[in-house]
Design a protein around this motif. Sequence first.
Motif, short mmCIF file in Angstrom:
data_model
loop_
_atom_site.label_atom_id
_atom_site.label_comp_id
_atom_site.label_asym_id
_atom_site.label_seq_id
_atom_site.Cartn_x
_atom_site.Cartn_y
_atom_site.Cartn_z
N PRO A 18 0.82 -1.22 0.00
CA PRO A 18 0.00 0.00 0.00
C PRO A 18 0.85 1.27 0.00
O PRO A 18 1.95 1.29 0.56
N LEU A 19 0.34 2.32 -0.62
CA LEU A 19 1.09 3.57 -0.73
C LEU A 19 1.45 4.14 0.64
O LEU A 19 2.57 4.63 0.85
N TYR A 20 0.51 4.07 1.58
CA TYR A 20 0.80 4.65 2.89
C TYR A 20 1.94 3.89 3.57
O TYR A 20 2.75 4.48 4.30
N HIS A 21 2.01 2.56 3.32
CA HIS A 21 3.07 1.77 3.94
C HIS A 21 4.41 2.09 3.28
O HIS A 21 5.44 2.15 3.97
N GLN A 22 4.43 2.29 1.97
CA GLN A 22 5.66 2.71 1.29
C GLN A 22 6.14 4.04 1.86
O GLN A 22 7.34 4.23 2.12
N MET A 23 5.21 4.97 2.06
CA MET A 23 5.57 6.28 2.60
C MET A 23 6.07 6.16 4.03
O MET A 23 7.05 6.81 4.41
N GLU A 24 5.39 5.33 4.82
CA GLU A 24 5.83 5.11 6.20
C GLU A 24 7.27 4.60 6.24
O GLU A 24 8.10 5.07 7.03
N GLN A 25 7.58 3.62 5.38
CA GLN A 25 8.93 3.06 5.35
C GLN A 25 9.97 4.10 4.96
O GLN A 25 11.06 4.17 5.53
N ASP A 26 9.63 4.92 3.97
CA ASP A 26 10.57 5.95 3.52
C ASP A 26 10.80 6.99 4.61
O ASP A 26 11.95 7.38 4.89
N LEU A 27 9.72 7.43 5.26
CA LEU A 27 9.88 8.41 6.33
C LEU A 27 10.65 7.84 7.51
O LEU A 27 11.49 8.52 8.10
N ARG A 28 10.38 6.57 7.82
CA ARG A 28 11.12 5.94 8.92
C ARG A 28 12.62 5.90 8.60
O ARG A 28 13.46 6.16 9.46
N SER A 29 12.94 5.58 7.35
CA SER A 29 14.34 5.55 6.93
C SER A 29 14.97 6.93 7.05
O SER A 29 16.11 7.08 7.50
N ARG A 30 14.22 7.96 6.69
CA ARG A 30 14.73 9.32 6.79
C ARG A 30 14.93 9.73 8.25
O ARG A 30 15.90 10.42 8.59
N LEU A 31 14.03 9.31 9.11
CA LEU A 31 14.16 9.62 10.54
C LEU A 31 15.38 8.93 11.14
O LEU A 31 16.17 9.55 11.86
#
Length: 248
Positions: free
Chosen positions: A9-22
């Motif tokens: 899901p798109l929201y999960h892709q975004m969550e993973q990317d933001l977590r990586s950035r954090l």
Amino acid sequence: MQLQAGPLPLYHQMEQDLRSRLHGGEFEPGDALPSEERMCDEYGVSRITVRRALDALMAQGLIVRRRGVGSFVAERKVGSRSIALKGSLDEFLAGAGAMQPDRLSLEHDARNPEAAAILKLPDDAAMTRLELISRVDGEPTAYLEIYFPPEVGRQLEPQDFVTVGMPIIRAVERRLNVRVSRAQQKIESGAAGEVAAAHLGLKSADPVLLVTRAYYLANGQAIEAVFVRYHPGRYSYVIEFNADGRNG
């Protein structure tokens, strides 16, 4: 980063990317994250998708959201470190089924902002709350509060939770004819609080092992939020790690 439609899901892709950035240090504790509007443009997604991703990060304790202000990187706890572990949901639930909790109450007008955030509901939303106490050899070991969204809670009855050896979430799956695809759990120290202390034979300020758990359907919807307070002298948490799939 423009997200692409696919099995994740798109929201999960975004969550993973933001977590990586954090975790990569792009943002420091206390820093404000970009606005929802800016993230919509940056990721090429709707505001609903952005909010789902942010809700997931908040449930993990990585960010805090201030209504009318924005989202901010959570302050790191001094001397603490988070470690992410992954495993089989079926194996995890097999262990959970070994617990034999007694139902204390089931109410359909409960409110808890933390549970509401996990279930993606308004802070003051009315939810179904199941209260349990788990015993080992007759001694109270854990105090559980389990919250369900109203559309789930309305379908639950007390008799759904009487099957010996069945985890609560499995009883919910059976009643709703759904299947949970993933669960997320956080373990940390906490205070017992007055209610749990009374059931566990502790003082309200005594430390306990606090477990926060959420169960999700394949579409990303959270259908159960669980808060467990374990008696520190009657419970231990053991994880076994195997190399190359070998036991022992």
